[in-house]
Design an enzyme around this catalytic site. Structure first.
Site, PDB file in Angstrom:
ATOM      1  N   LYS A 145       0.830  -1.208   0.000  1.00 10.52           N
ATOM      2  CA  LYS A 145       0.000   0.000   0.000  1.00 10.52           C
ATOM      3  C   LYS A 145       0.864   1.258   0.000  1.00 10.52           C
ATOM      4  CE  LYS A 145      -2.849   2.723   3.158  1.00 10.52           C
ATOM      5  NZ  LYS A 145      -3.899   3.188   2.213  1.00 10.52           N
ATOM      6  N   HIS A 183     -12.741   7.123  -6.972  1.00 12.79           N
ATOM      7  CA  HIS A 183     -11.595   6.221  -6.906  1.00 12.79           C
ATOM      8  C   HIS A 183     -10.469   6.661  -7.838  1.00 12.79           C
ATOM      9  CE1 HIS A 183     -15.189   3.812  -5.780  1.00 12.79           C
ATOM     10  NE2 HIS A 183     -14.410   3.538  -4.766  1.00 12.79           N
ATOM     11  N   ARG A 226      -5.982   0.272  -1.412  1.00 10.56           N
ATOM     12  CA  ARG A 226      -7.015   0.416  -0.387  1.00 10.56           C
ATOM     13  C   ARG A 226      -7.091  -0.863   0.445  1.00 10.56           C
ATOM     14  NH1 ARG A 226     -10.211   2.851   3.341  1.00 10.56           N
ATOM     15  NH2 ARG A 226     -12.418   2.311   3.139  1.00 10.56           N
ATOM     16  N   ILE A 243     -21.199  12.091   0.162  1.00  8.86           N
ATOM     17  CA  ILE A 243     -21.595  10.799   0.718  1.00  8.86           C
ATOM     18  C   ILE A 243     -21.205  10.649   2.186  1.00  8.86           C
ATOM     19  CG2 ILE A 243     -21.395   8.297   0.405  1.00  8.86           C
ATOM     20  CD1 ILE A 243     -23.028   9.856  -1.711  1.00  8.86           C
ATOM     21  N   CYS A 286     -19.068   8.163  -4.032  1.00 15.05           N
ATOM     22  CA  CYS A 286     -18.770   7.539  -2.747  1.00 15.05           C
ATOM     23  C   CYS A 286     -18.100   8.587  -1.856  1.00 15.05           C
ATOM     24  CB  CYS A 286     -17.861   6.316  -2.970  1.00 15.05           C
ATOM     25  SG  CYS A 286     -17.975   5.063  -1.680  1.00 15.05           S
ATOM     26  N   CYS A 325     -22.637   1.277  -2.881  1.00 15.64           N
ATOM     27  CA  CYS A 325     -21.601   1.419  -3.902  1.00 15.64           C
ATOM     28  C   CYS A 325     -21.298   0.064  -4.531  1.00 15.64           C
ATOM     29  CB  CYS A 325     -20.334   2.044  -3.328  1.00 15.64           C
ATOM     30  SG  CYS A 325     -19.686   1.288  -1.840  1.00 15.64           S
TER      31      CYS A 325
END
EC number: 2.1.1.14
Length: 764
Positions: A19, A703, A524, A440, A735, A652
């Site tokens: 990550k 995203h 993520r 959101i 989102c 979502c």
């Protein structure tokens, strides 16, 4: 002798090294070579962790997604990136996450960059894959470089490697035709490339290849079943041995098909399909390997090893060397190492097994089968003690909660009035314009927020200091939203590390890990809380923060909650009672929070059910039972409020066509959904189903770092207005904005609000 192997290993690293490496690279803080070196080091470490296996997986590591890896191996790149040149890794990330316009060359698609590939759930898990794209003229060409590079690394390390690839039929099934063509029409062009890949691996001395075909546990029509026969008849002539892997469910009506395919071995998920093992033994040809997934690869509870041996021992006697043992599926879905959990409650810790511990369990089972139980008597005794401890623990069972569940009746989930009556009261109370704008829930989790949380948890910042820091971040979020002229505000969720863990930390019946991270998509990662016992809410969880945020503005402030179905589906859930019972327990606890928010004067309450669809069984025949208790749980949570309190929900990664009636039955006043990546295709469901309440179709993909243009958003909303009456449409992102930077969020929301104002003037 029983052979042990693994279907896949977590790729993120025990401390999320992948990550952080990806994010450094994307920010320009590290080089491509440094990222590739990190990947090589993680693979080296993971093969070392699997050194006791007879066969270790190869090719399960991906920088973003294994399905996207397969698309690149097959030369199936989306048309919009085919003209880009340079390093393949950059093209890979263009498809995965888009790229903000950095040059005239890249100013190609919507939002001033390259449109990211569509992302959706990997079967019924919380992992997401990049959807392969197909056209009638799609061609395939082999690029084996990724697998060959990893094979060279494995050989240098002395690893007995088993390459893992996605099978041709599942690959086509997972993809989407971008025109009116039939995906299966591409099979004749695809199979020679698969054949060439197998020949290439054979030339490198590979003996076994694991070829994943998980769609065999779904309902397949005659055309897709025939595709399996065609595909594996074509691949049968290769000299390499194929282990066909299925997982996540039962084969059922596909069992005979799977057993008849001309492969050298078949893997079955014996956690979900244990009852099918005997039938497979009867149907498999006498020389074929049967790989039994006897360790749960998707949950974190210890395996009852003695009980497993009770049914494996007769099987081992019957099959001999033809019996292989493995986890039920890839260990991608569980954390890496329980040994890192130094702060986890010791009793609860004794009940758990992460990826490395599951491999230890596999070794114990294989040793017992190969050499007898006496060889591992101590390990079996320790395992039995842990299983018994969990079964008997009073921490697992709460009589008060069980009594509350018994009192649930049909009226508990009903609003006082139908939507049409509620809508007029809510309109009078909220006084919103047409095309009202909102977000959101979450805003960027900045370095300052993360640092304050880290210092607070380490004891370097006291509670008063932490609250002061979080209040400052909430005030910033409110001021930014007012400056942007959004209509319904959120507090930004600065105090929340994760939308599920935050609530789990405040509910009895939950435990938490420090390093229990699993990959959701790309960089993520999520750290699912551990639902080990009966659930109750000791005290209010969000009221203080929301009330403070509301005190800063005259505009409506949304109370932000995670719904019971999503909390359930994004947790590691106890396996000693039906999931429905645990969901009802969560519903009662969150209902208490909803009512407390209403008492505090909160006019709009959002209850996120992002993972509602994710819990659907893979077979439609089992959907109705799940949807019944899932929808009922949401209604219990939401529907105790007064008519003039507006209930929102957010979903979502969902496709709605096949569950739209159930979504309507939830009876939320407003639903917000993710639609931008599919170019509003999700709204096709509303062509035939007249959704009765309000809806906010997401107008830009959070995203991706790409900034949506005002015109692009207006165009999407006009598409939505063709299906949904304009007076019932909201304007919002896809989102939450937690993973974005403020420098991306401000211009994106500026364009979104401007688009809403344009729509108010253009659409009557």
């Amino acid at each position: 002798m029983v052979t042990t192997h693994n279907l896949g290993f977590p790729r993120i690293g025990a401390k999320r090294e992948l990550k952080f490496g990806l994010e450094r690279y994307w920010k320009g803080e590290s080089s491509r070579d440094e990222l590739k070196a990190l990947g090589a080091e993680l693979r080296r470490r993971h093969w070392h962790d699997q050194r006791d296996l007879d066969l270790a997986p190869l090719g399960d590591f991906a920088f973003y997604d294994q399905v996207l890896d397969m698309s690149f191996t097959l030369g199936n790149l989306p048309k919009r990136v085919q003209d880009f040149h340079g390093d393949a890794l950059d093209n890979y990330f263009r498809v995965a996450r888009g790229r903000s316009a950095q040059s005239a060359e890249e100013h190609a698609a919507c939002c001033g960059g390259v449109a990211a590939g569509e992302m959706t759930k990997w079967f019924d898990t919380n992992y997401h894959y990049i959807v392969p794209e197909f056209h009638a003229d799609t061609n395939f060409s082999l690029d084996p470089s990724r697998l060959l590079q990893q094979l060279a690394e494995a050989n240098a390390q002395g690893v007995n490697a088993k390459p893992v690839i996605l099978g041709p039929v599942t690959y086509l099934w997972l993809g989407k035709a971008k025109d009116v063509s039939d995906r299966l029409a591409l099979l004749p062009k695809l199979l020679p490339v698969y054949g060439a890949l197998l020949d290439t691996l054979t030339a490198q001395g590979v003996e076994w290849v694991q070829i994943d075909e998980p769609i065999l546990v779904t309902e397949l029509d005659a055309e897709w079943r025939q595709a399996f026969r065609t595909a594996y008849a074509a691949l049968e002539t290769r000299r390499i041995k194929l282990l066909l892997a299925t997982y996540f469910g039962q084969l059922q009506d596909n069992l005979t098909l799977a057993a008849s395919l001309p492969v050298d071995g078949l893997h079955i998920d014996a956690i979900n399909a244990r009852d099918e093992v005997d039938a497979l033994v009867r149907e498999l040809p006498a020389e074929r390997v049967l790989s039994v997934g006897a360790i749960n690869g998707r949950n974190i509870w210890k395996t009852d090893l003695n009980a497993a041996l009770d049914w494996l021992e007769p099987l081992a006697k019957q099959l001999g060397d033809r019996l292989w043992l493995a986890p039920s599926c890839s260990l991608l879905h569980v954390p890496v190492d329980l040994a890192s959990e130094e702060k986890l409650d010791a009793e609860i810790r004794s009940w758990l097994a992460f990826a490395l511990q599951k491999l230890d369990e596999l070794k114990v089972l294989a040793t017992a089968l190969n050499e007898g139980r006496d060889k591992v008597a101590d390990a079996l005794a320790a395992n039995a003690a842990a299983i018994d401890s969990r079964r008997r623990s009073p921490r697992v069972n709460n009589p008060v909660v069980k009594a509350a569940i018994a009192r649930i009746d049909a009226q508990l989930g009903n609003r006082a009035s139908p939507y049409t009556q509620r809508a007029s009261k809510q309109s009078a109370r909220l006084n919103l314009p047409a095309f009202p704008t909102t977000t959101i829930g979450s805003f960027p989790q900045t370095a300052e927020i993360r640092q304050a949380r880290s210092r607070f948890r380490a004891g370097a910042l006291d509670e008063a200091g932490y609250r002061t820091a979080m209040r400052a971040e909430i005030e910033r979020s409110v001021r930014e939203q007012e400056s942007l002229e959004l209509d319904v505000l959120v507090h930004g969720e600065a105090e929340r590390n994760d939308m599920v863990e935050y609530f789990g930390e405040q509910l009895d019946g939950y435990a938490f890990s420090q390093f229990g991270w699993v990959q959701s998509y790309g960089s993520r990662c999520v750290k699912p809380p551990i639902l080990f016992g009966d659930i109750s809410r000791p005290k209010a969880m969000t009221v203080e923060w929301i009330a403070y945020a509301q005190s800063l503005t005259r505009k409506p402030m949304k109370g932000m909650l995670t719904g019971p179905v999503t909390i359930l589906n994004w947790s590691f859930v106890r396996d000693d009672q039906p999931r429905a019972v645990s969901c009802y327990q969560l519903a009662l606890a969150i209902r208490e929070e909803v009512l407390d928010l209403e008492k505090a004067g909160v006019r709009v309450i959002q209850i996120d059910e992002a993972a509602l669809r994710e819990g659907l069984p893979l077979r439609r025949a089992q959907w109705s039972e799940y949807l019944k208790w899932a929808v009922e749980s949401f209604r219990i949570t939401a529907n105790g409020v007064q008519d003039d309190t507006q209930i929102h929900t957010h979903m979502c990664y969902s496709e709605f066509n096949d569950i739209i009636a159930s979504i309507a039955d939830m009876d939320a006043d407003v639903i917000t959904i993710e639609t931008s990546r599919s170019d509003m295709e999700l709204l096709d469901a509303f062509d035939t189903f007249k959704y009765p309440n309000e809806i906010g179709p997401g107008v830009y993909d959070i995203h991706s770092p790409n900034i949506p243009t005002q015109d692009h958003i207006v165009g999407l909303m006009k598409k939505a207005a063709e299906r949904i009456p304009a007076e019932r449409l909201w304007v919002n992102p896809d989102c939450g904005l937690k993973t974005r930077q403020w420098a991306e969020v401000i211009p994106a929301l500026t364009n979104m609000v401007a688009a809403a104002k344009t729509l108010r003037n253009q659409v009557q």
